[in-house]
Design an enzyme around this catalytic site. Structure first.
Site, mmCIF file in Angstrom:
data_model
loop_
_atom_site.group_PDB
_atom_site.id
_atom_site.type_symbol
_atom_site.label_atom_id
_atom_site.label_comp_id
_atom_site.label_asym_id
_atom_site.label_seq_id
_atom_site.Cartn_x
_atom_site.Cartn_y
_atom_site.Cartn_z
ATOM 1 N N ASP A 75 -6.697 16.878 6.622
ATOM 2 C CA ASP A 75 -6.503 15.604 7.172
ATOM 3 C C ASP A 75 -5.075 15.773 8.336
ATOM 4 O O ASP A 75 -5.497 15.872 9.577
ATOM 5 C CB ASP A 75 -6.090 14.543 6.116
ATOM 6 C CG ASP A 75 -5.773 13.090 6.819
ATOM 7 O OD1 ASP A 75 -6.192 13.043 8.086
ATOM 8 O OD2 ASP A 75 -5.185 12.246 6.301
ATOM 9 N N GLU A 134 -13.830 6.298 4.488
ATOM 10 C CA GLU A 134 -12.866 5.451 3.882
ATOM 11 C C GLU A 134 -12.554 4.473 4.797
ATOM 12 O O GLU A 134 -11.307 4.138 4.996
ATOM 13 C CB GLU A 134 -11.675 5.935 3.135
ATOM 14 C CG GLU A 134 -11.106 6.827 4.378
ATOM 15 C CD GLU A 134 -9.464 7.638 3.729
ATOM 16 O OE1 GLU A 134 -8.687 7.096 3.930
ATOM 17 O OE2 GLU A 134 -9.680 8.526 3.333
ATOM 18 N N LYS A 152 -3.325 7.883 -3.720
ATOM 19 C CA LYS A 152 -2.419 8.362 -2.962
ATOM 20 C C LYS A 152 -1.257 8.933 -4.042
ATOM 21 O O LYS A 152 -0.732 8.006 -4.839
ATOM 22 C CB LYS A 152 -1.882 7.150 -2.434
ATOM 23 C CG LYS A 152 -2.470 6.667 -1.051
ATOM 24 C CD LYS A 152 -2.707 7.799 0.120
ATOM 25 C CE LYS A 152 -3.501 7.337 1.132
ATOM 26 N NZ LYS A 152 -3.434 8.280 2.259
ATOM 27 N N ASP A 158 -5.067 12.253 -2.462
ATOM 28 C CA ASP A 158 -4.527 12.493 -1.166
ATOM 29 C C ASP A 158 -2.980 12.699 -1.424
ATOM 30 O O ASP A 158 -2.387 11.679 -1.927
ATOM 31 C CB ASP A 158 -4.872 11.172 -0.468
ATOM 32 C CG ASP A 158 -4.159 11.569 0.987
ATOM 33 O OD1 ASP A 158 -3.720 12.602 1.438
ATOM 34 O OD2 ASP A 158 -4.385 10.758 1.954
ATOM 35 N N LYS A 203 -11.245 11.710 12.146
ATOM 36 C CA LYS A 203 -10.240 10.532 12.564
ATOM 37 C C LYS A 203 -10.372 10.145 13.881
ATOM 38 O O LYS A 203 -9.669 11.072 14.686
ATOM 39 C CB LYS A 203 -8.774 10.188 12.133
ATOM 40 C CG LYS A 203 -8.843 10.170 10.560
ATOM 41 C CD LYS A 203 -7.336 10.359 9.991
ATOM 42 C CE LYS A 203 -7.328 9.933 8.201
ATOM 43 N NZ LYS A 203 -5.993 9.847 7.942
ATOM 44 N N LYS A 245 -9.881 6.766 -4.047
ATOM 45 C CA LYS A 245 -8.896 7.809 -3.696
ATOM 46 C C LYS A 245 -7.484 7.220 -4.128
ATOM 47 O O LYS A 245 -7.020 5.961 -3.814
ATOM 48 C CB LYS A 245 -8.914 7.973 -2.178
ATOM 49 C CG LYS A 245 -8.073 9.127 -1.576
ATOM 50 C CD LYS A 245 -8.292 9.610 -0.154
ATOM 51 C CE LYS A 245 -7.436 8.510 0.672
ATOM 52 N NZ LYS A 245 -7.584 9.191 2.253
ATOM 53 N N HIS A 296 0.928 -1.276 0.209
ATOM 54 C CA HIS A 296 0.049 -0.070 0.017
ATOM 55 C C HIS A 296 1.043 1.122 -0.009
ATOM 56 O O HIS A 296 1.551 1.642 1.122
ATOM 57 C CB HIS A 296 -0.815 -0.084 1.149
ATOM 58 C CG HIS A 296 -2.040 0.962 1.227
ATOM 59 N ND1 HIS A 296 -3.236 0.943 0.505
ATOM 60 C CD2 HIS A 296 -2.059 2.174 1.839
ATOM 61 C CE1 HIS A 296 -3.850 1.816 0.561
ATOM 62 N NE2 HIS A 296 -3.240 2.808 1.466
ATOM 63 N N GLU A 317 -6.913 16.221 -0.916
ATOM 64 C CA GLU A 317 -6.666 15.896 0.516
ATOM 65 C C GLU A 317 -5.367 16.436 0.829
ATOM 66 O O GLU A 317 -4.386 15.908 0.044
ATOM 67 C CB GLU A 317 -6.931 14.552 0.935
ATOM 68 C CG GLU A 317 -7.069 14.422 2.348
ATOM 69 C CD GLU A 317 -7.077 12.797 2.805
ATOM 70 O OE1 GLU A 317 -6.805 12.474 3.927
ATOM 71 O OE2 GLU A 317 -7.613 12.093 1.926
#
Length: 372
Positions: free
Chosen positions: A248, A326, A168, A197, A272, A166, A21, A223
């Site tokens: 974020d 998410e 990255k 993001d 979060k 989304k 990831h 983001e």
């Protein structure tokens, strides 16, 4: 009769992921959870989870520091206290210890789980009462390979598992990232929402152009494009970008949320529980956003099932989650440590109505994956 906290145990658990990831600051090959068990004098045990991304690559807490600080500093403050008075327990922690929001979030989740079991209520009802039973869930496309990401998105659409994606970006040259994102949006068209993001990896000069290009090419949300430290730059970008800017990393506390709202630094807040200090704390950030007319998005630290449902029970109480959530962390893992994994169907996470968080630990699996 008062029910007190008798014992708090923590375990670091390493779980494999379905694929690497890739984030701007780190590539995950596994996910590490801190599982927290709070045993009370009435025999009820509450479970919680504290999870971060990439050790210290993301923030100030790591799995090892979370466990150490709970064992050495936070647990002694809770043992012997009223387990049913979660407000007093968390105020006690906040008065005696600074920061450590990830650790505190896991402890608050465990106390809420125990109290829900005690009263026969889902945690959502302890947080004010749910207004929905499910939450739409985005999926992060993070292989870094355009063709692979498109194929993965098509599969998710076919399975009716996700229709929000989304990406990255930030680790590659800006022009390369823009081409990657635009190609994916072009392939998916109006069948899906595509967002990005950046994890703070652009400077303001890069972000000014990139945000214009992304907005003009149908990207729905950007983001944290620049550093959380550059507050004035965040305000300028929020005013200029055709696509809405979401904060974020800028939100590391409820107080941060107030300051961002006052400055007009973002039009969306990522919620979060780990960064605010627990499910109750994240609802305070949500209230600030709602009062300021800022839209909400249910974020994740890629928690496992325990942390994901702790977040979900808070998010289902909110009046509006304009940008969905998410909460896909459990879907990134190849293994489970609970007896029944959270249920995902029709693009959404189904939030259980059973007492507490609605989860039971699988003792054998937990023992197998726990660090020795």
């Amino acid at each position: 009769m008062t029910v007190d906290v008798r014992e708090i145990k923590t375990n670091i658990v390493d779980l494999p992921t379905i694929r690497p990831h890739k984030l701007a600051m780190h590539t995950m090959q596994k996910q590490t959870l801190v599982v927290i068990r709070v045993r009370c004098s009435d025999g009820i045990e509450g479970i919680g989870e504290s999870t971060t991304i990439g050790g210290l690559a993301y923030g100030n807490e790591s799995p090892e520091s979370i466990k150490q600080n709970i064992d050495s500093h936070l647990s002694p403050l809770l043992v012997g206290q009223d387990a049913a008075n979660i407000n007093a327990a968390m105020l006690r922690l906040d008065k005696a210890t600074k920061g450590n929001t990830f650790a505190k979030s896991g402890l608050e989740s465990a106390l809420l789980d125990a109290q829900g079991k005690r009263l026969g209520l889902p945690v959502s009802e302890l947080l004010g009462g749910r207004v929905r039973d499910s939450l739409e869930v985005a999926w992060t496309l993070a292989s870094g390979d355009t063709a692979k990401d498109i194929a993965e998105a098509e599969q998710m659409l076919d399975l009716r598992r996700h229709r929000i994606f989304k990406l990255k970006i930030g680790a590659n040259p800006v022009s390369q990232d823009l081409a990657h994102v635009i190609a994916i949006k072009k392939a998916l068209g109006e069948r899906a929402s595509v967002r990005v993001d950046v994890n703070q990896y652009w400077d303001e000069s890069q972000a000014i152009r990139a945000c214009l290009v992304l907005g003009d090419n149908g990207i729905d949300l950007i983001e944290q494009p620049i550093s959380r430290i550059n507050r004035a730059g965040q305000v300028r970008l929020n005013q200029r970008s055709p696509a809405p800017i979401m904060a974020d990393e800028s939100i590391e506390s409820v107080e941060d949320a107030f300051s961002l709202a006052a400055d007009g630094a973002a039009s969306i807040f990522a919620l979060k529980i780990a960064k605010n200090g627990g499910p109750r704390a994240v609802l305070r950030t949500a209230a600030i956003a709602e009062a300021a007319g800022i839209a909400l998005y249910g974020g994740t630290m890629l928690e496992g099932s325990i942390g994901t449902l702790a977040s979900a029970h808070a998010f289902v109480t909110l009046k509006q989650l304009t940008w969905g959530t998410e909460l896909f962390g459990p879907l990134l893992l190849t293994e489970e440590i609970v007896t029944e994994a959270p249920l995902y169907r029709d693009f959404a996470l189904q939030v259980p109505r059973t007492p507490g968080l609605g989860l039971t630990l699988d003792e054998e699996r937990l023992a197998f994956f726990a660090r020795k």
